[in-house]
Motif scaffolding. Structure first.
Motif, PDB file in Angstrom:
ATOM      1  N   PRO A 580       0.817  -1.226   0.000  1.00 33.07           N
ATOM      2  CA  PRO A 580       0.000   0.000   0.000  1.00 33.07           C
ATOM      3  C   PRO A 580       0.844   1.265   0.000  1.00 33.07           C
ATOM      4  CG  PRO A 580      -0.882  -1.589   1.562  1.00 33.07           C
ATOM      5  CD  PRO A 580       0.448  -2.127   1.115  1.00 33.07           C
ATOM      6  N   THR A 581       1.987   1.234   0.713  1.00 31.14           N
ATOM      7  CA  THR A 581       2.846   2.415   0.776  1.00 31.14           C
ATOM      8  C   THR A 581       3.499   2.695  -0.565  1.00 31.14           C
ATOM      9  OG1 THR A 581       3.279   1.947   3.106  1.00 31.14           O
ATOM     10  CG2 THR A 581       4.795   3.449   2.000  1.00 31.14           C
ATOM     11  N   HIS A 584       0.993   3.920  -3.039  1.00 32.06           N
ATOM     12  CA  HIS A 584       0.660   5.326  -2.796  1.00 32.06           C
ATOM     13  C   HIS A 584       1.681   6.238  -3.464  1.00 32.06           C
ATOM     14  CE1 HIS A 584       0.884   8.988  -0.049  1.00 32.06           C
ATOM     15  NE2 HIS A 584      -0.198   9.144  -0.772  1.00 32.06           N
ATOM     16  N   GLN A 588       1.068   8.931  -6.518  1.00 27.44           N
ATOM     17  CA  GLN A 588       1.462  10.338  -6.430  1.00 27.44           C
ATOM     18  C   GLN A 588       2.311  10.760  -7.625  1.00 27.44           C
ATOM     19  OE1 GLN A 588       3.224  10.440  -2.387  1.00 27.44           O
ATOM     20  NE2 GLN A 588       1.711  12.018  -1.957  1.00 27.44           N
ATOM     21  N   ALA A 603      -3.949   3.821  -6.655  1.00 29.22           N
ATOM     22  CA  ALA A 603      -4.408   4.266  -5.339  1.00 29.22           C
ATOM     23  C   ALA A 603      -5.570   3.402  -4.855  1.00 29.22           C
ATOM     24  CB  ALA A 603      -4.814   5.734  -5.385  1.00 29.22           C
ATOM     25  N   GLY A 606      -4.136   0.126  -3.643  1.00 26.43           N
ATOM     26  CA  GLY A 606      -3.491   0.333  -2.352  1.00 26.43           C
ATOM     27  C   GLY A 606      -4.497   0.498  -1.233  1.00 26.43           C
ATOM     28  N   LEU A 607      -5.590   1.218  -1.490  1.00 29.23           N
ATOM     29  CA  LEU A 607      -6.603   1.442  -0.462  1.00 29.23           C
ATOM     30  C   LEU A 607      -7.285   0.133  -0.084  1.00 29.23           C
ATOM     31  CD1 LEU A 607      -8.180   3.332   1.358  1.00 29.23           C
ATOM     32  CD2 LEU A 607      -9.718   3.814  -0.563  1.00 29.23           C
ATOM     33  N   ARG A 618      -2.045   4.492   6.320  1.00 37.53           N
ATOM     34  CA  ARG A 618      -1.805   4.490   4.878  1.00 37.53           C
ATOM     35  C   ARG A 618      -3.110   4.660   4.118  1.00 37.53           C
ATOM     36  NH1 ARG A 618       1.816   6.631   2.689  1.00 37.53           N
ATOM     37  NH2 ARG A 618       2.999   5.839   4.475  1.00 37.53           N
ATOM     38  N   HIS A 621      -3.769   8.358   3.618  1.00 38.47           N
ATOM     39  CA  HIS A 621      -2.959   8.916   2.531  1.00 38.47           C
ATOM     40  C   HIS A 621      -3.556   8.565   1.167  1.00 38.47           C
ATOM     41  CE1 HIS A 621       0.542  10.632   4.569  1.00 38.47           C
ATOM     42  NE2 HIS A 621       0.536   9.601   5.396  1.00 38.47           N
ATOM     43  N   LEU A 622      -3.969   7.316   1.013  1.00 43.13           N
ATOM     44  CA  LEU A 622      -4.497   6.862  -0.270  1.00 43.13           C
ATOM     45  C   LEU A 622      -5.842   7.515  -0.579  1.00 43.13           C
ATOM     46  CD1 LEU A 622      -3.358   3.210   0.220  1.00 43.13           C
ATOM     47  CD2 LEU A 622      -2.770   4.564  -1.797  1.00 43.13           C
ATOM     48  N   ALA A 625      -5.093  10.836  -2.039  1.00 40.82           N
ATOM     49  CA  ALA A 625      -4.696  10.724  -3.451  1.00 40.82           C
ATOM     50  C   ALA A 625      -5.914  10.515  -4.342  1.00 40.82           C
ATOM     51  CB  ALA A 625      -3.703   9.575  -3.623  1.00 40.82           C
ATOM     52  N   GLY A 658      -0.608  13.806   4.833  1.00 40.07           N
ATOM     53  CA  GLY A 658      -1.960  13.404   4.450  1.00 40.07           C
ATOM     54  C   GLY A 658      -2.941  14.559   4.542  1.00 40.07           C
TER      55      GLY A 658
END
Length: 939
Positions: A580-581, A584, A588, A603, A606-607, A618, A621-622, A625, A658
């Motif tokens: 996931p990191t 992300h 980006q 994204a 990852g989510l 995380r 953050h996603l 995005a 974030g």
């Protein structure tokens, strides 16, 4: 099945769908004895022509990693040989068939998914998981992982869970609450009882079918006839499961001693293996014939070599009702019966259950069990084994080490509260520097993942300072993890403090030199770091940080290459926790390059992974995005929802990056929709995300009209902006927000606040000059055009367009739009139309609807033709997000199995998505698909 019409219809519909090739899953939950098992039995009875696999959770087996999964797949274990090699190897390892380890839990999950798909290849498949709360957590994780990804395989998965029971967590499945029976239906289960007696039993049972049957069975003949009152039922204060259990216990105590002994051994056993049970019962004075009274009483069922309890409460009563000494004797007898090497993990747990005080020999055996489980990614089971080993350890040093490892594995399993509780038990101070460093990492994982990244960074930094002298080998990883946490916090001062501890460490040299004002030295260090990343042995964190540094310094193409390499490295090396990191970061970089569809796909993937494994940090953050991709496309409702959800997590925890990204997305959304004044607040707040800021207002939509001049006179100020850092040589802080400065400049100018654009434009220009990246330089020249005099604006606009040439089509279109607006204001209508038409075409091709609307309004005002020149979103917009992912990989030449492995789907689901996607796109082959999507990938 009286009173269960709705539940039966729901289950039977799933079976009907499965016969048509559709998969489904359902979680049945309710009280003990409420009828969940009966509903599973009903499903099995109605599954004509359907293969049925079944497993029942056993409380004493909860810590045996993958025991439940192994039991479920025993009838189809031969299918393992037909799986792709990595998946087959992973299943053999977790089942204990090989000594190999497993690097990635996602490989196990994918293997389970493929196994289910293969088991259904000849017809529908029904999987029944009873008492899932007592299944081991790794098995539950893998089964729910597969259940959530089944689509078109013809597989039905039914899980039954007891409400309120501690144990494994079943997450993310559709739920059906099984409630008590209505009074009329309950009375049907009590034939022959006088009304007064039946009413009393119904009242006590509260609609619970098992309670109705067992409480009525426990009545004496006099009570059954209604001649005695009040009835000698359990006390009012007791909970219903306890009342049923007490009834079972009373009946068990009526059995002969030898029958009670064999029943106790069977209850303490975790395998249901009749041979093992009888072998262990022999020294306790019991034999096979002593099972007969328990069978006649209906407590157990024996078929072939398997002994099973009629109900979990019977097992619980047989075990808990026995005195402690007898329970210990039963576990010791089972440990002796399981003495061979193939049962070492079960033997260790029985020895632990038989231990009443510290026992280093048993603790060592449990530690080996923990290492075995950890090597197979069964982190919850590993943590439990380490914790029990620590409880059996008298020496504070080894006890601390085992507790730290238990905490680490709990963190790996996403059990943050348990990780913290275990860390609190660690005896301090820690004499071993290595254990101290591991302790710091465990605490930091919880802080970063669920609390405050700044605290995580401080913990790691302090640990590096404390352990550096004695264990210099730990410093690099501690500081690298610390600077990563500081980046998440968005705290430039903290980044500088960490980097200064080891400025010659390659991964820290970039921020150390930037903070020291040595920009050229930082870029040299970054080039060296990027070169090192080409080494296949480079770790995931170094790859990730290299991509972050490239993104930070404006080299988006290099950042995307590094991010894609980090994602591939995680997939290939089985480092699923970092996926996931790295996804992300990849999203980006694609946003920065104008690849919005690809950013959305990565994204979203990852989510999904972050949500499944409870990586809340995380996931926030996603979501930020994805809020940006929604903002660019003009999906206001989704963009606001994603940003709000991200901010709800990041703001109270000081997750500065974030917070900034979510606020930036809200600013871009407002700006694209023509609401410049509303955009200004979130964009300015994003520059200082660690400061408290009011929630962004949900402004009503406004019409899109041609823009007024960005160089017009300012209106009276309503607020005063916070100052920015003054120059590149002062600090690296502005680097964390460079990309959004261009949007802030535009918003300030369009809102009639040009004085609030001056400082961001100057700062962006200075850093662009220092870093020398075309993408940043283009944005800087655009901002100079917006904030400078008209006499130099055209020079800056044309220079910006030239610098955009090999960069983001989206940014180039934004510049062309602003240039066209400026030209129109000067009444150079023909020149304006050229720029505005180019902007409109690009925005339409990219699916940037609000920006296309702005360009169309300006083009119309300039006297140009505003009709659509291309289909608004491109062909890929017709697809669902999942179909987009599948189609993108298929267009790149990946096979169905390769796509399935990458997206954690079954091959049959991949085929289903392609089957649905091809007609939408008007293609009939993968070759046509690749040709159709080539322009999308090139854009």
């Amino acid at each position: 099945m009286r009173g269960r019409n709705a539940e039966r219809e729901r289950i039977e519909q799933l079976l009907v769908d499965a016969r048509q090739g559709k998969s489904g899953a359902l979680l049945l939950h309710g009280d003990a004895g409420i009828g969940k098992t009966a509903l599973l039995d009903h499903a099995a009875d109605r599954a004509d022509g359907t293969r049925v696999l079944r497993v029942e959770g056993i409380e004493s087996e909860m810590e045996l990693a993958f025991g439940g999964l192994h039991q479920l797949f025993l009838p189809v274990l031969d299918l393992v040989d037909g799986l792709p090699q990595p998946q087959a190897a992973a299943l053999r390892a977790v089942f204990g068939l090989t000594a190999d380890g497993v690097r990635d839990p996602f490989t196990v999950g994918l293997a389970v998914l493929t196994m289910l798909s293969e088991a259904a290849s000849g017809g529908p498949l029904l999987c029944l998981v009873d008492d899932a709360q007592w299944l081991d957590q790794p098995s539950v994780d893998m089964l729910t992982f597969a259940a959530r990804r089944l689509r078109a395989e013809g597989v039905v998965m039914l899980f039954a869970v007891r409400d309120g029971a501690p144990g494994a967590a079943v997450k993310g499945l559709p739920r059906l609450h099984v409630e008590g029976l209505e009074r009329a239906d309950a009375a049907e289960l009590l034939p022959g009882l006088p009304p007064y007696v039946a009413d009393r039993v119904i009242e006590e049972a509260r609609g619970n079918p098992l309670a109705l049957i067992e409480l009525s069975a426990a009545l004496t003949p006099a009570q059954r006839a209604g001649r005695l009152g009040p009835l000698a039922l359990p006390e009012e204060g007791a909970g219903l499961p306890s009342r049923i259990q007490d009834g079972f216990l009373e009946q068990i105590r009526r059995l002969p001693e030898a029958a009670q002994a064999v029943l106790l051994v069977a209850a303490a056993d975790d395998s249901g293996d009749l041979t093992v049970v009888l072998r262990a019962a022999q020294p306790l004075g019991a034999a096979v014939e002593d099972l007969e009274p328990a069978e006649r009483a209906g407590f157990v069922r024996v078929s072939g070599t398997v002994v099973r309890f009629r109900h979990p409460l019977v097992r619980y009563a047989a075990y808990q009702g026995a005195p402690l000494a007898r329970r210990i004797a039963a576990h010791r007898a089972l440990a002796r019966a399981l003495g061979d090497a193939g049962q070492a993990h079960r033997r260790a747990w029985h020895l632990a259950a038989a231990s009443t005080g510290p026992d280093e020999r048993v603790a060592e055996e449990l530690e080996r069990v923990a290492e075995w489980a950890g090597s197979r990614q069964a982190m919850a089971s590993a943590s439990a084994a380490y914790e029990r080993a620590a409880q059996l350890t008298a020496d504070p040093g080894p006890r601390a080490r085992r507790l730290v490892r238990a905490a680490q594995r709990a963190a790996d399993a996403g059990q943050d509260e348990r990780c913290g509780a275990l860390a609190d038990q660690v005896p301090l101070p820690l004499d071993d520097p290595g254990v101290a460093a591991d302790f710091a990492r465990a605490r930091a994982v919880v802080e970063l993942g669920f609390r405050r990244p700044e605290t995580a960074a401080r913990i790691l930094l302090d640990s590096a300072d404390l352990t550096g002298t004695d264990r210099p080998d730990t410093v690099a990883s501690l500081l690298t993890d610390a600077v990563h946490a500081a980046f998440s916090a968005g705290d430039a001062t903290l980044i500088e403090e960490i980097a200064s501890r080891a400025p010659d460490l390659p991964v820290l040299a970039v921020p150390a030199r930037l903070c020291g004002g040595n920009v050229s030295g930082a870029l040299d260090a970054l080039r060296a770091l990027a070169q090192d990343c080409r080494d296949p042995d480079t770790g995931a964190m170094d790859r990730l940080m290299t991509g972050i540094h490239c993104q930070l310094t404006g080299d988006h193409a290099a950042a995307r290459e590094d991010a894609a390499g980090a994602v591939a490295h995680c997939r290939e090396q089985g480092i699923g926790g970092w996926l996931p990191t790295t996804l992300h970061l990849l999203a980006q970089t694609e946003l920065a390059l104008g690849r919005h569809d690809e950013a959305s796909v990565h994204a979203a993937e990852g989510l999904r992974l972050a949500e499944y494994h409870d990586l809340a940090h995380r996931a926030a953050h996603l979501r930020a995005a994805l809020a940006m991709t929604a903002a660019i496309r003009g999906d206001e409702e989704r963009g606001r929802a994603l940003a709000a959800e991200a901010l709800a997590y990041t703001r109270p925890r000081g997750v500065g990056r974030g917070t900034a990204d979510a606020l930036w997305a809200l600013g871009v959304l407002e700006l694209g929709l023509g609401r410049a004044e509303a955009a200004l607040e979130p964009l300015e707040s994003a520059l200082h995300p660690l400061n408290s800021a009011p929630e962004p207002q949900n402004c009503a939509p406004q019409s899109l009209e041609p823009a007024r001049s960005l160089n017009s006179a300012p209106e009276p100020l309503n607020s005063t902006p916070q100052p920015l850092d003054s120059a590149p040589h002062k600090a690296a802080g502005p680097l964390l927000c460079l990309p959004l400065l261009a949007d802030l400049v535009e918003a300030a100018g369009r809102a009639g606040r040009p004085e609030r654009a001056k400082e961001p434009a100057r700062l962006l220009g200075e850093w662009a000059t220092a870093l020398g990246q075309p993408a940043l330089s283009a944005l800087a020249r655009r901002c100079q055009a917006l904030t400078g005099p008209d006499s130099t604006a055209e020079e800056h606009f044309t220079a910006a367009l030239a610098l955009h040439e090999n960069g983001s089509d989206y940014d180039r279109a934004r510049t062309a739009l602003l240039y066209g607006e400026w030209l129109r204001r000067l009444r150079r209508q023909i020149d304006a139309r050229d720029q505005l038409r180019a902007a409109l075409e690009a925005f339409e091709r990219l699916g940037a609807r609000p920006w296309a609307g702005r360009a169309r309004a300006e083009l119309g005002a300039a006297g140009g033709e505003t009709g659509l020149t291309t289909r608004e979103d491109g062909p890929i917009s017709l697809l669902s997000p999942q179909e987009r992912e599948v189609v993108r990989l298929a267009a790149a030449g990946a096979s169905n199995r390769e796509i399935a492995a990458q997206l954690f789907l079954s091959p049959r689901t991949v085929g289903h998505h392609l089957y649905r996607a091809f007609p939408k796109l008007g293609v009939g082959s993968r070759t046509e698909l690749a040709a159709l999507l080539a322009p999308v990938h090139d854009s």
